[in-house]
Design a protein around this motif. Structure first.
Motif, PDB file in Angstrom:
ATOM      1  N   PHE A  32      23.956 -29.216  60.658  1.00  0.00           N
ATOM      2  CA  PHE A  32      23.787 -27.839  61.265  1.00  0.00           C
ATOM      3  C   PHE A  32      22.853 -27.886  62.275  1.00  0.00           C
ATOM      4  O   PHE A  32      22.661 -27.363  63.334  1.00  0.00           O
ATOM      5  N   SER A  33      21.762 -28.278  61.717  1.00  0.00           N
ATOM      6  CA  SER A  33      20.409 -27.761  62.494  1.00  0.00           C
ATOM      7  C   SER A  33      20.446 -29.160  63.439  1.00  0.00           C
ATOM      8  O   SER A  33      19.624 -28.765  64.393  1.00  0.00           O
ATOM      9  N   GLN A  34      20.808 -30.202  63.288  1.00  0.00           N
ATOM     10  CA  GLN A  34      20.736 -31.350  64.157  1.00  0.00           C
ATOM     11  C   GLN A  34      21.587 -30.765  65.392  1.00  0.00           C
ATOM     12  O   GLN A  34      21.457 -31.021  66.572  1.00  0.00           O
ATOM     13  N   VAL A  35      22.792 -30.357  65.168  1.00  0.00           N
ATOM     14  CA  VAL A  35      23.675 -29.921  66.308  1.00  0.00           C
ATOM     15  C   VAL A  35      22.987 -28.864  67.057  1.00  0.00           C
ATOM     16  O   VAL A  35      22.980 -28.765  68.377  1.00  0.00           O
ATOM     17  N   PHE A  36      22.311 -27.811  66.487  1.00  0.00           N
ATOM     18  CA  PHE A  36      21.759 -26.914  67.002  1.00  0.00           C
ATOM     19  C   PHE A  36      20.563 -27.333  67.815  1.00  0.00           C
ATOM     20  O   PHE A  36      20.406 -26.836  68.819  1.00  0.00           O
ATOM     21  N   ILE A  37      19.786 -28.189  67.362  1.00  0.00           N
ATOM     22  CA  ILE A  37      18.647 -28.572  68.117  1.00  0.00           C
ATOM     23  C   ILE A  37      19.073 -29.403  69.324  1.00  0.00           C
ATOM     24  O   ILE A  37      18.416 -29.204  70.437  1.00  0.00           O
ATOM     25  N   GLU A  38      20.247 -30.069  69.444  1.00  0.00           N
ATOM     26  CA  GLU A  38      20.703 -30.780  70.471  1.00  0.00           C
ATOM     27  C   GLU A  38      21.247 -29.814  71.746  1.00  0.00           C
ATOM     28  O   GLU A  38      21.106 -30.043  72.798  1.00  0.00           O
ATOM     29  N   ALA A  39      21.831 -28.640  71.114  1.00  0.00           N
ATOM     30  CA  ALA A  39      22.393 -27.642  72.027  1.00  0.00           C
ATOM     31  C   ALA A  39      21.214 -26.821  72.589  1.00  0.00           C
ATOM     32  O   ALA A  39      21.193 -26.377  73.576  1.00  0.00           O
ATOM     33  N   GLU A  40      20.189 -26.673  71.670  1.00  0.00           N
ATOM     34  CA  GLU A  40      19.123 -25.921  72.233  1.00  0.00           C
ATOM     35  C   GLU A  40      18.073 -26.563  73.389  1.00  0.00           C
ATOM     36  O   GLU A  40      17.916 -26.259  74.248  1.00  0.00           O
ATOM     37  N   LYS A  41      18.054 -27.875  73.052  1.00  0.00           N
ATOM     38  CA  LYS A  41      17.281 -28.780  74.087  1.00  0.00           C
ATOM     39  C   LYS A  41      18.047 -28.708  75.486  1.00  0.00           C
ATOM     40  O   LYS A  41      17.298 -28.615  76.404  1.00  0.00           O
ATOM     41  N   TYR A  42      19.399 -29.079  75.362  1.00  0.00           N
ATOM     42  CA  TYR A  42      20.235 -28.967  76.444  1.00  0.00           C
ATOM     43  C   TYR A  42      20.307 -27.656  77.257  1.00  0.00           C
ATOM     44  O   TYR A  42      20.101 -27.423  78.491  1.00  0.00           O
ATOM     45  N   ALA A  43      20.393 -26.532  76.529  1.00  0.00           N
ATOM     46  CA  ALA A  43      20.430 -25.327  77.077  1.00  0.00           C
ATOM     47  C   ALA A  43      19.328 -25.018  77.830  1.00  0.00           C
ATOM     48  O   ALA A  43      19.380 -24.122  78.995  1.00  0.00           O
ATOM     49  N   LEU A  44      18.116 -25.190  77.356  1.00  0.00           N
ATOM     50  CA  LEU A  44      16.810 -25.076  78.009  1.00  0.00           C
ATOM     51  C   LEU A  44      16.786 -25.651  79.349  1.00  0.00           C
ATOM     52  O   LEU A  44      16.284 -25.266  80.256  1.00  0.00           O
ATOM     53  N   THR A  45      17.500 -26.689  79.435  1.00  0.00           N
ATOM     54  CA  THR A  45      17.089 -27.645  80.785  1.00  0.00           C
ATOM     55  C   THR A  45      18.188 -26.739  81.869  1.00  0.00           C
ATOM     56  O   THR A  45      18.081 -27.035  82.930  1.00  0.00           O
ATOM     57  N   LYS A  46      19.129 -25.872  81.214  1.00  0.00           N
ATOM     58  CA  LYS A  46      20.009 -25.086  82.125  1.00  0.00           C
ATOM     59  C   LYS A  46      19.558 -23.790  82.304  1.00  0.00           C
ATOM     60  O   LYS A  46      20.313 -23.082  83.025  1.00  0.00           O
ATOM     61  N   SER A  90      24.443 -35.422  70.543  1.00  0.00           N
ATOM     62  CA  SER A  90      23.976 -34.746  71.926  1.00  0.00           C
ATOM     63  C   SER A  90      25.006 -34.516  72.586  1.00  0.00           C
ATOM     64  O   SER A  90      25.130 -33.385  73.204  1.00  0.00           O
ATOM     65  N   GLN A  91      26.430 -34.937  72.474  1.00  0.00           N
ATOM     66  CA  GLN A  91      27.678 -34.729  73.221  1.00  0.00           C
ATOM     67  C   GLN A  91      28.049 -33.483  72.804  1.00  0.00           C
ATOM     68  O   GLN A  91      28.547 -32.622  73.485  1.00  0.00           O
ATOM     69  N   LEU A  92      27.996 -33.200  71.414  1.00  0.00           N
ATOM     70  CA  LEU A  92      28.333 -32.197  70.813  1.00  0.00           C
ATOM     71  C   LEU A  92      27.821 -30.953  71.303  1.00  0.00           C
ATOM     72  O   LEU A  92      28.249 -29.856  71.818  1.00  0.00           O
TER      73      LEU A  92
END
Length: 343
Positions: free
Chosen positions: A78-92, A303-305
């Protein structure tokens, strides 16, 4: 003037314009003369003025915030999916609000209510009710009510009958990768440990496992498939139960419902001073990479998730009413735990 006390009214007063004009310069939603615009922007730069995000969100009717509800942040999947989503969200330009439900439906319900009231632009759900084969009517109703107000995105789960976007790993294919690898290694006796019956991520893996054993004409024993749970302790318990039920006919390889279960299995085997199994985990977390031996594990496309979830949620209002269910391919990371056959 001190930076911390600067307001839009201070900027307007020094520029000799109204506060509404300053707002127009910031929002760029109304024509302002080049001379006035430059004067205002120079003052904003001079005092490093940061417009109040809440006020701006009320004006634009957007908050650039997304709620993210998951059951257990200490679980590395769960933490790994969250981290990837958070990193991408910040770029948006978006910020994620993490809500850890601590594996309780009551906390999930509480967070759904809080996030809706705080005007997030959407909610991402992982685990909990979206992984129940039969969620209760109240749980379904609560998500449905949120959907009436804002978009909901589900990662690695879904609730039948609710029309919302989802993105998930093809976990049946992941199980196929694990079994295929063990078969190529020469294994004919393969067991599966961990998980809970009625949790969809478990059910998908168990069904795929049983079908694959039939496909390869391999031995299947009920006592080689042990439900136990999802953490290290339940991995230890699974080994205890496996040994108790199979005193003379043990499998030669074990697949874990996740890496945590395999870590527990390794711990139990060391405690009992036995080395009878090759191991394959699931999730490819840092635990698998840093274990001794390093664990072969099925990996999610993390990353894709994360990126697909954010994109689908951001664009939900622009897309058609048809819900999208995106299925992503996993891959197998081969390491020491089953690279050499122990037959």
């Amino acid at each position: 003037m001190k930076q911390k006390s600067i307001t839009i009214y201070d900027i307007a007063k020094e520029a000799g314009v109204s506060s509404a004009t300053v707002s127009r310069v910031i929002a760029r939603n109304y024509p302002v003369s080049a001379k006035t615009r430059k004067k205002v922007l120079d003052l904003i730069d001079k005092y490093d003025y940061q417009p109040n995000a809440v006020a701006r969100s009320l004006t634009k009717k957007e908050t650039k915030m997304i709620g993210f509800v998951l059951p257990d942040i200490t679980n590395p999947f769960f933490s790994q999916v969250f981290i990837e989503a958070e990193k991408y969200a910040l770029t948006k330009g978006y910020t994620l609000i993490l809500c850890n439900s601590m594996n309780t439906s009551e906390m999930e319900s509480k967070y759904l209510k809080i996030l809706s009231e705080r005007q997030v632009e959407g909610i991402i759900l992982m685990g909990g009710r979206i992984n129940k084969k039969l969620p209760d009517a109240v749980e379904v109703s609560e998500v449905s009510q949120v959907l009436d107000k804002l978009p909901v995105m589900m990662i690695n789960g879904k609730i039948d009958g609710l029309h919302c976007h989802s993105v998930r790993t093809d976990e049946a294919k992941g199980m196929e990768l694990a079994v295929n690898h063990l078969v190529r290694q020469g294994h004919k006796k393969i067991g599966l440990i961990g998980g809970v019956n009625g949790i969809t991520t478990t059910d998908i893996k168990v069904e795929a496992y049983r079908n694959l054993l039939l496909k390869y004409d391999l031995t299947f024993r009920d006592s080689w498939q042990i439900y136990s749970g999802f953490d290290v302790q339940t991995g230890e318990e699974a080994i205890d139960k496996l040994l108790m039920l199979n005193k003379d006919k043990l499998p030669t390889a074990l697949i874990g419902i996740n890496d945590l279960v395999i870590m527990g299995a390794l711990k139990a085997c060391r405690r009992k001073r036995i080395k009878p199994f090759d191991f394959v985990g699931f999730d490819n977390t840092d635990l698998a990479k840093n274990s001794s031996p390093e664990i072969t594990s099925v990996s999610h496309p993390y990353s894709q998730l994360g990126e697909k979830a954010i994109d689908l949620l951001i664009n939900a209002s622009k897309s058609s009413n048809e819900s999208k269910d995106i299925l992503l391919d996993p891959y197998l990371e081969v390491r020491e735990s089953c690279s050499i056959t122990k037959l």
